[in-house]
Design a protein around this motif. Structure first.
Motif, PDB file in Angstrom:
ATOM      1  N   GLU A   1     -17.872 -14.664  43.184  1.00 27.87           N
ATOM      2  CA  GLU A   1     -16.505 -14.235  42.872  1.00 27.87           C
ATOM      3  C   GLU A   1     -16.403 -12.711  42.866  1.00 27.87           C
ATOM      4  O   GLU A   1     -15.443 -12.137  43.377  1.00 27.87           O
ATOM      5  N   VAL A   2     -17.398 -12.053  42.287  1.00 28.21           N
ATOM      6  CA  VAL A   2     -17.376 -10.589  42.189  1.00 28.21           C
ATOM      7  C   VAL A   2     -17.597  -9.946  43.555  1.00 28.21           C
ATOM      8  O   VAL A   2     -16.947  -8.956  43.900  1.00 28.21           O
ATOM      9  N   THR A   3     -18.513 -10.508  44.335  1.00 23.82           N
ATOM     10  CA  THR A   3     -18.928  -9.874  45.592  1.00 23.82           C
ATOM     11  C   THR A   3     -18.274 -10.448  46.825  1.00 23.82           C
ATOM     12  O   THR A   3     -18.397  -9.877  47.911  1.00 23.82           O
TER      13      THR A   3
ATOM     14  N   LYS B   1     -26.177  -7.124  47.568  1.00 22.99           N
ATOM     15  CA  LYS B   1     -27.323  -6.219  47.428  1.00 22.99           C
ATOM     16  C   LYS B   1     -27.088  -5.234  46.282  1.00 22.99           C
ATOM     17  O   LYS B   1     -27.996  -4.956  45.483  1.00 22.99           O
ATOM     18  N   ILE B   2     -25.861  -4.705  46.178  1.00 23.75           N
ATOM     19  CA  ILE B   2     -25.534  -3.775  45.094  1.00 23.75           C
ATOM     20  C   ILE B   2     -25.657  -4.485  43.746  1.00 23.75           C
ATOM     21  O   ILE B   2     -26.208  -3.955  42.783  1.00 23.75           O
ATOM     22  N   ALA B   3     -25.142  -5.723  43.680  1.00 16.90           N
ATOM     23  CA  ALA B   3     -25.234  -6.509  42.445  1.00 16.90           C
ATOM     24  C   ALA B   3     -26.693  -6.757  42.070  1.00 16.90           C
ATOM     25  O   ALA B   3     -27.079  -6.661  40.898  1.00 16.90           O
ATOM     26  N   ALA B   4     -27.508  -7.055  43.081  1.00 22.30           N
ATOM     27  CA  ALA B   4     -28.931  -7.283  42.814  1.00 22.30           C
ATOM     28  C   ALA B   4     -29.600  -6.014  42.298  1.00 22.30           C
ATOM     29  O   ALA B   4     -30.466  -6.061  41.413  1.00 22.30           O
TER      30      ALA B   4
ATOM     31  N   GLU C   1     -18.781  -0.583  39.456  1.00 24.11           N
ATOM     32  CA  GLU C   1     -19.805   0.079  40.265  1.00 24.11           C
ATOM     33  C   GLU C   1     -19.902  -0.569  41.643  1.00 24.11           C
ATOM     34  O   GLU C   1     -20.030   0.116  42.650  1.00 24.11           O
ATOM     35  N   ILE C   2     -19.846  -1.904  41.658  1.00 22.38           N
ATOM     36  CA  ILE C   2     -19.894  -2.620  42.940  1.00 22.38           C
ATOM     37  C   ILE C   2     -18.691  -2.240  43.778  1.00 22.38           C
ATOM     38  O   ILE C   2     -18.800  -1.937  44.973  1.00 22.38           O
TER      39      ILE C   2
END
Length: 751
Positions: free
Chosen positions: A259-261, A269-272, A293-294
Motif C-alpha cells: 500500500e505504501v510503495t 528498496k527504499i522501504a527495505a 521519506e519514501i
C-alpha cells in the motif's frame, strides 16, 4: 548535444568497468574534436552577431540548440528549402514570433561550412561523433570477454537517449545492454501510436534475433506483490549476518508495504533500507514520518532533471494535480500556456514534454503521467501543498476549472441540478473543480461532501462513501455527511451501518423530516416495523405537506393489517400529489386486502391513466378485472400488448406467461412465469402474483403438489386473497384439483 553528457556517460561506464576515463581513447579524441568544432562555430556566429549587416540580425537572442535544429534542415533538404518549412520549424523550436527565412538560414549554414569544413558535422550532430567513438572503445574492451551493461535512462529521454542509441550500434554484438525506463523504449509502431511527435525506439537499431522486450509495468512483471515482498525481506535478512534480529514479515505487513510503495521496486528498496536501518517494521508500515521519506525519495527520483528549473517543475506539478487529462483547457493551464499560446503551441509543448520525460506519454493527444509517478508526486504535493510554488499551480488549475464550468453554465443555461447532473461534461468539470479545491484546502469538508453527492448521482456509491467519511473526519458535526453516507449504506444494503449514520445525523439535526423517513425505510429493511412507524410519525409531524411520508406510513399500516389507517394516509398522499401512479396502485392493493375489488379496479385504472408507460399499473387493471369465468383469446392478446410496454419487467414476463397459458401453450407459459420469478427476486414483495400464476399453470399441467406449493407461497408473500379468484376457472377445467384444494381455499377466504 553537449559533450558533458557523453563525458558523464563515459565516467559511468569507466566506473563500471573499473577503468580510467583516459582508457576511452577514441572518445577522448572525439570530445576534443567536438569542443574545437563548437568553439569555431561560436566564434563564427559571434562574428555574424557583430556584423552590421541586418541579414544576420535574427541570430541575436537565439539559443544554440534551437539554431542547430534549424541548421540541420539545410543539408537534409532534398529540394530547395522553402520559407514555409523554415518558418514552421522556427515556430516549433524558437516559439511564437520567431521569424527566420530559408535564405537567411542557408547563408548562416554556408558561412559555418566555409569556416569549419568537415568539422561542421561535429557541431551539428555531436552525438554521432561522440557516440560512435564511445561505442568503438567499448567494442575494443569486449574483444577478450563480452560485456553486459544495465543502463537506467532515469526519467529524461531526450539528448542522452539519442547518444546511447549511437553507442549501442557502434559497440557491436559483443556488448549487451539492459535498458530500463518508464517509457516504451522499445518503441516501433506501438510507440508512435501513443505520441504526437515522431519517435524512434531501440527496435529500430537492434537486430530482431538479439533482443527481448520486457514489460515491467504494474500490469506486466514489474510490480512487487505481497508474496514478493515477503521473499525479498527474507533474502535481505539472510544476507545480513550482523542484522540485530530476524523479523518474520507477516502477510498483513507485506500488504501494508504494498500500500505504501504501490509495489514499485525502487520504493520497496527504499522501504527495505529504512527497515535495515531501524530493524522496526512499523517504521515502514505505520510511522507517517518514515512514509514521507519514501515519498520524498521517489519525488527526487522523478524530478531529478528539473530541480533547478522552476518553470519545468510547475508543469509537472500541474499534470500531477489534474484529475483527468482529457480537458484541453485545464491541461493548457497545467502547462502554464496562455489562451493564445494554447491555440498555437499546445501540441508542440506536448511533443516536447513527451520527448524529454519518459514518464509522460500522450494518449488521445493528451499528456498522461505514468501511474506510479502520478501516485508519488500527488502524495508529495499533498504534503507540500502550502509551498507557494505548489499553491500557485493549484490556484491556476482551480481558475481554469471555474472558467470551464462558467462556460458550460452560459452555453446551456441549466434550469436545475438534475439538468446539470445529466450533462456528463458538467459533472466531470465539477469533479475537477472539487478535487482542485482539496489541494487548496484539504480541510474543506464541504468539498468532500459535494464530491460525494456527485459520485452518488453517478451511482459510484463506494467512492461517495469515501468522501463522506473524509468530510466527517474533518467535521465530526457534519449532519448531512452522516445522512448521505447513510443513504449510500442503504443503497449497498448495509442497513445496520445506515441506521447508525441516520441516528447520528438526527442527533445533530433533529428537525429534518427526510432523515426520519429514510431511517424508517432502513428499519423496514431489518423488519423493525414499530420503529419504522414511529419515525414516519415524526417525519409527518415535521413535514405535514409531503405526500411521500403519508404513502410510506400507509405502507407500514398495510403491512400491520391496519387497512383503514392505510386508506386514510393514502388519501392524504393523493390529495397532496394527485398524479402519482404508485400511490393509486398501493391504495388499490389495500382495497384488495379489504376484498373491495371494485374500488381497487378504479385505483388501478387511475394509476394507468397517470402513467401509461407503467406496465405494473396496466397489468393490475387486467388482474383486478378477472372474475370466476375463464377469459377468452382477446384477453390473451391484451396481455401481450401490456408486456410490450416494458418487456424487461417481471410483470411483462408474467403477462406473457398467462397469455401463453390462455392460448393452450401451458409449458411455454410456465417457463415465462418461472423467468418472472427470477426477475422479481431483487424486488422484495413483488413475487406474489407470479407465484400464484405459477400455481395456476402447474394445476392445468397436472403438477398438483407444485401448484399447491406455489399458491401457498403467493399467500405467504402477501397476495391479497381476493386475487385467488381465478382458481374458479379450474372448476370446469380441472375439477378434481378444484374440489380437493381450490374450493376449500376459496371458501376459507370467502372468495
Amino acid at each position: 548535444m553537449r559533450p558533458s553528457i557523453s563525458l558523464f556517460l563515459c565516467k559511468q561506464l569507466a566506473w563500471a568497468l573499473e577503468k580510467e576515463q583516459e582508457a576511452f581513447k577514441e572518445h577522448q579524441a572525439a570530445v576534443k574534436a567536438v569542443d574545437v568544432a563548437q568553439n569555431q562555430a561560436k566564434n563564427t556566429l559571434d562574428g555574424l552577431h557583430k556584423d552590421n549587416n541586418d541579414q544576420y540580425g535574427w541570430l541575436r537572442g537565439i539559443a544554440g540548440s534551437g539554431l542547430i535544429t534549424l541548421l540541420r534542415m539545410v543539408p537534409g533538404a532534398n529540394v530547395v528549402l522553402s520559407d514555409k518549412q523554415v518558418a514552421e520549424k522556427a515556430q516549433e523550436v524558437l516559439g511564437e514570433g520567431a521569424v527566420v527565412g530559408a535564405t537567411q538560414l542557408t547563408h548562416v549554414y554556408t558561412r559555418l561550412r566555409n569556416k569549419l569544413g568537415q568539422r561542421l558535422d561535429d557541431y551539428l550532430n555531436p552525438a554521432l561523433r561522440l557516440g560512435l567513438a564511445l561505442g568503438r572503445d567499448l567494442g575494443k574492451f569486449a574483444r577478450n570477454q563480452p560485456l553486459l551493461f544495465l543502463f537506467d535512462t532515469y526519467e529524461e529521454v531526450d539528448e542522452a537517449d539519442a547518444l546511447l542509441r549511437v553507442v549501442m550500434v557502434a559497440a557491436g554484438a559483443r556488448v549487451g545492454w539492459i535498458v530500463a525506463g518508464r517509457d516504451n523504449l522499445w518503441a516501433g509502431m506501438e510507440q508512435r501510436k501513443r505520441t504526437i511527435g515522431k519517435v524512434y525506439g531501440y527496435k529500430d537499431i537492434v537486430p530482431s534475433d538479439r533482443c527481448l522486450a520486457v514489460d515491467f509495468n504494474a500490469g506486466g512483471v514489474g510490480a512487487f506483490s505481497a508474496n514478493d515482498i515477503v521473499t525479498y525481506f527474507d533474502i535481505l535478512q539472510a544476507r545480513l549476518p550482523d542484522f540485530p534480529m530476524q523479523v518474520a514479515l507477516s502477510e498483513n505487513d507485506a500488504e501494508q508495504i504494498v500500500e505504501v510503495t504501490q509495489g514499485v521496486p525502487l520504493a520497496v528498496k527504499i522501504a527495505a533500507g529504512l527497515f535495515v536501518e531501524t530493524a522496526d517494521l512499523e517504521v515502514v508500515t505505520r510511522k507517517s514520518d518514515r512514509k514521507r521519506e519514501i515519498i520524498d525519495e521517489m519525488f527526487l527520483r522523478y524530478l531529478l532533471h528539473v530541480r533547478d528549473d522552476e518553470s519545468e517543475r510547475t508543469r509537472l506539478y500541474g499534470l500531477a494535480l489534474l484529475r483527468r487529462a482529457d480537458e484541453p483547457f485545464a491541461v493548457a493551464a497545467a502547462l502554464h500556456l496562455s489562451t493564445e499560446q494554447a491555440k498555437t503551441g499546445y501540441e508542440r509543448e506536448l511533443i516536447r514534454l513527451h520527448r524529454r520525460y519518459s514518464f509522460i506519454f500522450t494518449e488521445k493527444e493528451q499528456p498522461t503521467l505514468h501511474q506510479e509517478v502520478r501516485y508519488f508526486l500527488r502524495l508529495w504535493l499533498k504534503e507540500h501543498r502550502r509551498n507557494p510554488e505548489v499553491e500557485a499551480v493549484a490556484l491556476r488549475l482551480n481558475a481554469a476549472h471555474e472558467q470551464v464550468l462558467q462556460r458550460l453554465e452560459e452555453q446551456w443555461n441549466y434550469t436545475s441540478l438534475r439538468a446539470r447532473l445529466e450533462d456528463q461534461e458538467w459533472v466531470e468539470t465539477y469533479l475537477d473543480l472539487t478535487e482542485q479545491r482539496f489541494w487548496l484546502d484539504p480541510t474543506y469538508a464541504v468539498a468532500y461532501y459535494n464530491r460525494g453527492v456527485t459520485y452518488d448521482n453517478l451511482k459510484e456509491h463506494e467512492r461517495a462513501m469515501v468522501d463522506y467519511t473524509e468530510a466527517i473526519r474533518l467535521d465530526p458535526t457534519y449532519a448531512f455527511a452522516y445522512y448521505n453516507r447513510g443513504l449510500a449504506y442503504t443503497t449497498l444494503e448495509d442497513y445496520e451501518a445506515a441506521l447508525k449514520d441516520y441516528t447520528r445525523s438526527l442527533e445533530l439535526n433533529p428537525h429534518d423530516a427526510y432523515i426520519y423517513n429514510d431511517r424508517a425505510l432502513a428499519y423496514i429493511a431489518v423488519v423493525e416495523y414499530a420503529k419504522a412507524l414511529a419515525d414516519f410519525n415524526q417525519a409527518i409531524e415535521i413535514g405535514k405537506d409531503v405526500a411521500l411520508f403519508y404513502s410510506n406510513r400507509a405502507w407500514i399500516y398495510g403491512k400491520l393489517a391496519e387497512y383503514q389507517k392505510a386508506l386514510i394516509d393514502y388519501g392524504h398522499a393523493i390529495d397532496l400529489q394527485p398524479d402519482d401512479a404508485n400511490t393509486y396502485i398501493s391504495r388499490g392493493y389495500i382495497y384488495l386486502h379489504l376484498q373491495n375489488q371494485e374500488e381497487a379496479y378504479k385505483d388501478f385504472v387511475l394509476a394507468a391513466e397517470c402513467n401509461q408507460e407503467d406496465v405494473n399499473a396496466a397489468w393490475m387493471v387486467m388482474y383486478a378485472s378477472f372474475g370466476k369465468g375463464r377469459p377468452g383469446p382477446e384477453v390473451a392478446q391484451r396481455l401481450v400488448e401490456i408486456a410490450r410496454i416494458d418487456p424487461q419487467r417481471y410483470e411483462a414476463a408474467t403477462c406473457r406467461g398467462i397469455a401463453l397459458g390462455l392460448q393452450g401453450k401451458l409449458r411455454e407459459g410456465l417457463a415465462e412465469i418461472e423467468q418472472a420469478i427470477v426477475m422479481s427476486q431483487n424486488e422484495p414483495g413483488q413475487t406474489q402474483d407470479a407465484y400464484f400464476w405459477k400455481g395456476m399453470l402447474c394445476a392445468y399441467i397436472g403438477r398438483n403438489q407444485a401448484a399447491i406449493e406455489a399458491v401457498e407461497k403467493a399467500l405467504e408473500e402477501g397476495l391479497p386473497p381476493i386475487l385467488l379468484i381465478p382458481l374458479h376457472w379450474l372448476e370446469r377445467d380441472r375439477p378434481e384439483f378444484y374440489e380437493r384444494y381450490a374450493a376449500p381455499l376459496l371458501t376459507r377466504y370467502n372468495i
